[in-house]
Design a protein around this motif. Sequence first.
Motif, PDB file in Angstrom:
ATOM      1  N   ALA A 244      -2.925  13.063   2.306  1.00  0.00           N
ATOM      2  CA  ALA A 244      -1.598  13.207   1.439  1.00  0.00           C
ATOM      3  C   ALA A 244      -0.579  12.375   1.956  1.00  0.00           C
ATOM      4  O   ALA A 244       0.081  11.650   1.249  1.00  0.00           O
ATOM      5  CB  ALA A 244      -1.313  14.464   1.247  1.00  0.00           C
TER       6      ALA A 244
ATOM      7  N   SER B 186       2.997  10.028  -8.915  1.00  0.00           N
ATOM      8  CA  SER B 186       1.914  10.770  -8.564  1.00  0.00           C
ATOM      9  C   SER B 186       2.531  11.442  -7.228  1.00  0.00           C
ATOM     10  O   SER B 186       2.169  12.612  -6.640  1.00  0.00           O
ATOM     11  CB  SER B 186       0.768  10.206  -8.222  1.00  0.00           C
ATOM     12  OG  SER B 186       0.280   9.815  -9.562  1.00  0.00           O
TER      13      SER B 186
ATOM     14  N   ALA C   4       3.211  15.343  -6.318  1.00  0.00           N
ATOM     15  CA  ALA C   4       2.537  16.133  -4.999  1.00  0.00           C
ATOM     16  C   ALA C   4       3.593  16.532  -3.969  1.00  0.00           C
ATOM     17  O   ALA C   4       3.210  17.883  -3.567  1.00  0.00           O
ATOM     18  CB  ALA C   4       1.543  14.804  -4.375  1.00  0.00           C
TER      19      ALA C   4
END
Length: 397
Positions: free
Chosen positions: A56, A82, A86
């Motif tokens: 991540a 995105s 997240a």
Amino acid sequence: MTSRSTSGLRLPDPVVAAIRAELPGAAERCIAAVMREVPQYSEPFRGRMGRNIENAVTLALGGFLDMATTDAGIEPGSMVESVFEAAYALGRGEARSGRTMDALAAAYRVGGRAAWHDLSASAVENGLPAAEVAKFAEFVFDYIDQLSAASVSGHADELATSGRVRERHRERLAHSILTGVDRASLTVLAERADWAPPATLTAVIAPSSASAVLRSQQEARTLHAGSDAPGLDDHPDLTVLLIPDLGDRARTALVAQLADRQAVVGPTRPWDQARTSYRRALRAIILDVARPGASADSEDHLVPLVLTADRAALADLRERVLAPMQGLRPTTIEKLTETLRAWVLHQGRRDEIATVLFVHPQSIRYRVGRLRELYGDRLTDPQFILEAAVALGLSEG
């Protein structure tokens, strides 16, 4: 050599390529720094979760590089969008895990510092002009701030949502306690509400306007049943609280606080039997024994609560006790009834009776003589004395 710009920052293509190659290692070192400097994440980042977080972070750094090399900013459907989604989801997940936003903010600060160390070193080594380094630093930390803000928003939204859900579950638990649901079912509801059962609960009926203040002064597990608790239909301005483990000193303070309101504190009972505490407090409210200025403690009103438990039976008993007076004039019945009541409560002491009734002792002797004519030996019968005390004990005459 070509270059791309955004917000005044110009990154030469060789710098972009070098930084992109550096991202996996930078992500790994970010994670190590966070684990080392933020205790809350020393264990969660180990093993499989650590690898997921590392991926991540790599994605987040890649999103940063995309923002730094395009003029479009955050576009719908882009990797950058995105990344921010997240970050928002990360904030919600941290709230669900029970970690505070302070811990996540610390992780962002530590991770941002570690990332800047690696990225700036790579940029300078690959020819980023000194004049651009300051702009690069500003861009890096602005990006970290934006990610942190997205996580803060997610964390707050999750707390708000979970708080509302938990409150609904706790209100349902309170209603179930008040309606007498069995212990096994209550235990399931307590788990669903994230509520650790105390040893005892004490029911408190108080004005709705005071409920928020009362809850803030009590233990965090205090349950709120609202104003639609069973039996309160005729009292929409009242609400019910179930207070955990209310000690003697806290009870005394609470009773004193409620003395000037229409409020009642029920007896303390095991948590799964708190319905009995509520039912007693409710009867005190219905009987209006706890008026403003009187004691709000139901324990101070046990006699009227007991004597009125069966109103029909009390009425029948009173009728039987007063039966010998049938046929007398109403004014005579009234005087003899108040005298009989005083006779029973003061154990026949005529001077005390005269004082209590504000009547001359000679008049009391006459009335007592009249009672002896009507009742005979029953005035000395313990069973009759008990019945008369119960039947007349609450009346004023």
